[in-house]
Design an enzyme around this catalytic site. Structure first.
Site, PDB file in Angstrom:
ATOM      1  N   SER A   1      56.524  43.543  40.374  1.00  0.00           N
ATOM      2  CA  SER A   1      56.522  43.695  42.099  1.00  0.00           C
ATOM      3  C   SER A   1      56.877  42.526  42.566  1.00  0.00           C
ATOM      4  O   SER A   1      56.799  41.258  41.848  1.00  0.00           O
ATOM      5  CB  SER A   1      54.872  43.871  42.428  1.00  0.00           C
ATOM      6  OG  SER A   1      54.009  42.675  41.896  1.00  0.00           O
TER       7      SER A   1
ATOM      8  N   CYS B   1      37.237  44.125  49.092  1.00  0.00           N
ATOM      9  CA  CYS B   1      36.643  45.255  48.805  1.00  0.00           C
ATOM     10  C   CYS B   1      37.810  46.374  48.325  1.00  0.00           C
ATOM     11  O   CYS B   1      38.864  46.221  48.553  1.00  0.00           O
ATOM     12  CB  CYS B   1      35.861  46.056  49.958  1.00  0.00           C
ATOM     13  SG  CYS B   1      34.734  45.195  50.830  1.00  0.00           S
TER      14      CYS B   1
ATOM     15  N   GLU C   1      49.700  36.435  30.569  1.00  0.00           N
ATOM     16  CA  GLU C   1      49.343  35.119  31.176  1.00  0.00           C
ATOM     17  C   GLU C   1      49.108  34.072  30.305  1.00  0.00           C
ATOM     18  O   GLU C   1      48.355  34.026  29.321  1.00  0.00           O
ATOM     19  CB  GLU C   1      48.187  35.251  32.106  1.00  0.00           C
ATOM     20  CG  GLU C   1      48.225  36.044  33.573  1.00  0.00           C
ATOM     21  CD  GLU C   1      47.162  35.860  34.403  1.00  0.00           C
ATOM     22  OE1 GLU C   1      46.140  35.181  33.946  1.00  0.00           O
ATOM     23  OE2 GLU C   1      46.744  36.806  35.186  1.00  0.00           O
TER      24      GLU C   1
ATOM     25  N   HIS D   1      49.492  32.754  40.879  1.00  0.00           N
ATOM     26  CA  HIS D   1      48.236  33.052  41.762  1.00  0.00           C
ATOM     27  C   HIS D   1      48.313  31.810  42.665  1.00  0.00           C
ATOM     28  O   HIS D   1      47.431  31.657  43.597  1.00  0.00           O
ATOM     29  CB  HIS D   1      47.108  32.956  41.045  1.00  0.00           C
ATOM     30  CG  HIS D   1      46.945  34.252  40.367  1.00  0.00           C
ATOM     31  ND1 HIS D   1      47.410  34.335  38.633  1.00  0.00           N
ATOM     32  CD2 HIS D   1      46.608  35.413  40.349  1.00  0.00           C
ATOM     33  CE1 HIS D   1      46.955  35.413  38.192  1.00  0.00           C
ATOM     34  NE2 HIS D   1      46.817  36.293  39.236  1.00  0.00           N
TER      35      HIS D   1
END
Length: 762
Positions: free
Chosen positions: A440, A523, A672, A701
């Site tokens: 992505s 959520c 990772e 991140h």
């Protein structure tokens, strides 16, 4: 009289009111009084919803501003030094600082506490940090304030606490190494203080959650249970010990005989423990049976549950309680909000409010078996079960026949890796240390707007396609300019790595309001698997074909794997997880073959949740790992030797599953590793992992852009563990959440580092 109770209720609100209030507070758009008012209104509403559903004893203490474990850390004074206020007690700012980190202010900058999965759910908790000199001190009045709130509203309440052994187990020792059990004697007096204060507030029962009793516990932890609860029994209040997420197994005798007044067991996850616990439970104890699934969305088979309850009632009489299997935190809030599901499908579902109604009707069925409401509910339940058993929407003979016809050969590549890789290297013609990304690229505001406008009918298919083509062209141009070797199309058309595919598969359905809390204000709205799964049409081929047509470089197809699709959805309950995974694997296999036929020579099948599927008990691991690796191979093994299969995994522990990762037989695995300084590769070196590896060279991140020399150093460390000819160069994970400027800057450095290593090894 059987008593109906709940172990906990979702805190987010039917319309995610808590999330919206949290985020407004963090942005400075809502003051603390406003945030607290939202919390107060939510608690009042949730207690009323449960009471109106027929719950006799309401949970209090299940509400949390961010996470229930974090709430306990504040209550026990377990606040890391970097977050402690300079003056006065802990505040909401302290709590949110521990959860989210602090960039400035009183703490002068502090990184957030670690977050990890709550047992085998998709909820995450904040890991307590313990020092060897840890002292515990009662603070943070939230529990007592909420008990007062509920009692003022006239509710019969049952405060909920995480038990002392589970709380210590969930934490991490920081600094000097020490045994966390050394802290138990310091922690236990606080439970005594809490019980005394609750008793003074008029509380009769307290729920103590000890879910670690369903784990493989070392003997010293088992011994600690007896010691702790012998001390706790001297304190006031009746105590219900709650276990969930699995069976007690070898801990059953321990749990049954602890000096408490009641025991809750999960009969959804472990129905086999029921007869034994009935025989072993002391005659004075309450037994709470968790018969309604607290972590899925399907209606309970009331007749089946009632048969167990009636048998238990004959033995237990007044000592029988009925409950969901676990807290309803893991269930969406209220099915009545769903106004766009068709009637048949909606009739099969139950969210938290409806699950409370099911618990209540089961208790009433024991107490008043001929009551009109009971007879009506049982009739409706029979109709639902019959509808699901016969529905052609659920049961697809063609899918079932295809699964039944799977052979061992279907999950094996045509040739061994050594033969495949020779053909792949010849065909792909890539340099040493080939560079790529995980899939992505940044999801910009314009991308999200185009997708939203298309869903709302404001953009035509042609207009939306052109908007996405424009984003793909941009992604390809950027990658070519930066000098990447294997390109991706950027996934602009994908809202989520599971939802995008689930929307295109038969057997999935989506809700509008089926939100559950993942952590804090995050959520998620998982897709529901309601029937046999199949792929009616190609899902990604046209996007990837378009992207490949823009470049002479190798374009990588991007898919989500069957295990991840399953783990991040609400699964069916009428067939096993492995059957659902095989159906998904066949659908993905078809997509892989279509990509290959379209000229795509590398296909990546992401299995981000592969390790998450591991059962809580080690004895059950191998069965899971066997079918999880098999379904990956099933979706990947139809291609020719020349087609290269990649997979991506994003977690930090491989040692205990390395053999299974090798058994997946992906040609390339990307992982990772940057935050571990490449130490994770030691597992692959020790095992002599045979295939190719792309260790992440920078952490996506963080907005920080490491320089090329830093990435080159990581690659040198990787090359000490893995032969250079088997190494790929890539970021840790996808770049969806990053901005374009930092993305381009980091990728420039990554390509530079790869070229530097090529020169050094030339």
């Amino acid at each position: 009289m059987a008593l109906a109770h709940s172990l906990g209720f979702p805190r987010i609100g039917r319309d995610r009111e808590l999330k919206k209030a949290q985020e407004a507070f963090w942005k400075g758009e809502l003051d603390e009084a406003g945030l607290r008012a939202v919390g107060r209104d939510l608690r009042k509403t949730h207690w009323e919803l449960q009471k109106n559903a027929g719950i006799d004893l309401l949970p209090v203490g299940d509400f949390a501003w961010y996470d229930q474990v974090l709430t306990h850390s504040l209550m026990f004074g377990v606040i890391p030094r970097r977050f402690r206020p300079q003056h006065g007690p802990a505040t909401l700012q302290t709590l949110f600082g521990m959860a989210r980190g602090v960039s400035d202010g009183c703490c002068g900058g502090a990184h957030a506490q670690e977050m990890t999965k709550w047992f085998d759910t998709n909820y995450h908790y904040l890991v307590p940090e313990f020092g060897a000199d840890q002292q515990f001190q009662l603070g943070w009045e939230q529990l007592f304030e909420e008990v007062e709130e509920a009692r003022a509203l006239g509710h019969a309440v049952k405060p909920v606490l995480i038990g002392p052994l589970t709380y210590l187990w969930l934490g991490k020792a920081k600094g000097a190494e020490f045994d966390k059990l050394e802290l138990l004697d310091r922690l236990l007096p606080l439970y005594g203080q809490i019980f005394q204060r609750l008793a003074a507030q008029g509380v009769e029962w307290v729920q103590i959650d000890e879910p670690i009793l369903v784990l493989d516990l070392p003997q010293d932890w088992k011994n600690a249970f007896e010691r702790a609860y012998n001390q706790i029994q001297r304190e006031p209040l009746k105590k219900l010990l709650a276990t969930y997420f699995g069976g007690l197994e070898e801990n059953l005798g321990l749990a049954a005989n602890l000096p408490v007044d009641g025991l809750h067991i999960d009969l959804v996850r472990a129905p086999e423990q029921y007869p034994t616990i009935l025989d072993r439970l002391p005659a004075y104890k309450v037994l709470s049976l968790g018969l309604v699934n607290g972590r899925n969305v399907w209606r309970c088979d009331l007749e089946k549950a009632l048969a167990t309850l009636q048998h238990a009632h004959e033995r237990l009489g007044e000592r029988l309680w009925v409950a969901p299997s676990c807290s309803l935190l893991h269930s969406p809030v209220d099915l009545d909000r769903e106004d766009q599901l068709d009637a048949e499908l909606k009739s099969w579902l139950a969210f938290a409010v409806q699950k409370c109604q099911e618990v209540a009707v089961l208790a009433q069925a024991v107490n008043q078996p001929q009551a009109r409401a009971v007879l009506k509910a049982l009739e409706q339940s029979r109709a639902v079960q019959a509808s699901r058993a016969a529905s052609p929407r659920i049961h697809k003979p063609a899918v079932q026949a295809r699964v039944a016809a799977i052979t061992t050969k279907d999950s094996q590549r045509r040739s061994a890796f050594t033969q495949r890789i020779a053909k792949q290297r010849a065909g792909l013609d890539l340099p040493l240390f080939p560079t790529t990304t995980i899939g992505s690229f940044p999801q910009t505001a314009s991308i999200r707007l185009a997708r939203q406008s298309f869903k709302q009918g404001k953009l035509s298919v042609a207009e939306y396609t052109e908007a996405m083509h424009s984003e793909i062209r941009h992604a390809v141009l950027v990658q070519e300019r930066l000098g990447l070797d294997v390109l991706v199309h950027g996934e602009a058309e994908r809202n989520d790595m599971v939802e995008y595919f689930a929307e295109q598969l038969d057997g999935y359905v989506f809700t509008r309001f089926g939100w559950v809390q993942s952590y804090g204000s995050r959520c998620v709205k998982p897709a529901l698997i309601f029937g046999d799964l199949s792929r009616p049409n190609a899902m990604t081929v046209e996007w990837i074909r378009y992207a490949q047509g823009l470049t002479d470089k190798v374009m990588k197809g991007m898919l989500t794997g069957p295990v991840t699709m399953l783990m991040w959805s609400f699964p069916r309950e009428d067939v096993s997880r492995e059957v659902q995974a095989r159906q998904l694997a066949l659908a993905i296999r078809d997509e892989v073959l279509d990509l290959e036929a379209a000229g795509i020579r590398i296909v990546q099948i992401d299995e981000a949740a592969f390790r998450e599927g591991l059962p809580l008990r080690r004895a059950q691991w191998q069965h899971y790992l066997d079918w999880a690796t098999e379904v990956f191979r099933l979706c990947a093994s139809g291609v020719r030797d020349e087609t290269q299969i990649h997979t991506h995994m994003c977690y930090s522990e491989f040692n205990d599953v390395i053999e299974s990762i090798a058994a997946m037989d992906a040609d390339v695995i990307t992982i990772e590793t940057s935050r571990s300084d490449m130490e994770l590769l030691d597992a692959f070196k020790a095992f002599a992992y045979p295939n190719e590896i792309g260790p992440g060279v920078y952490d996506i991140h963080s907005p920080r852009v490491p320089d090329a020399s830093e990435m080159a150093n990581l690659l040198r460390k990787a090359a000490q563990r893995i032969p250079a000819e088997r190494l790929w160069v890539n970021p840790d994970c996808g770049l969806k959440t990053r901005g374009w400027p930092e993305t381009e800057a980091a990728l420039v450095h990554m390509v530079t580092a790869a070229r530097q290593l090529r020169k050094e090894l030339a």
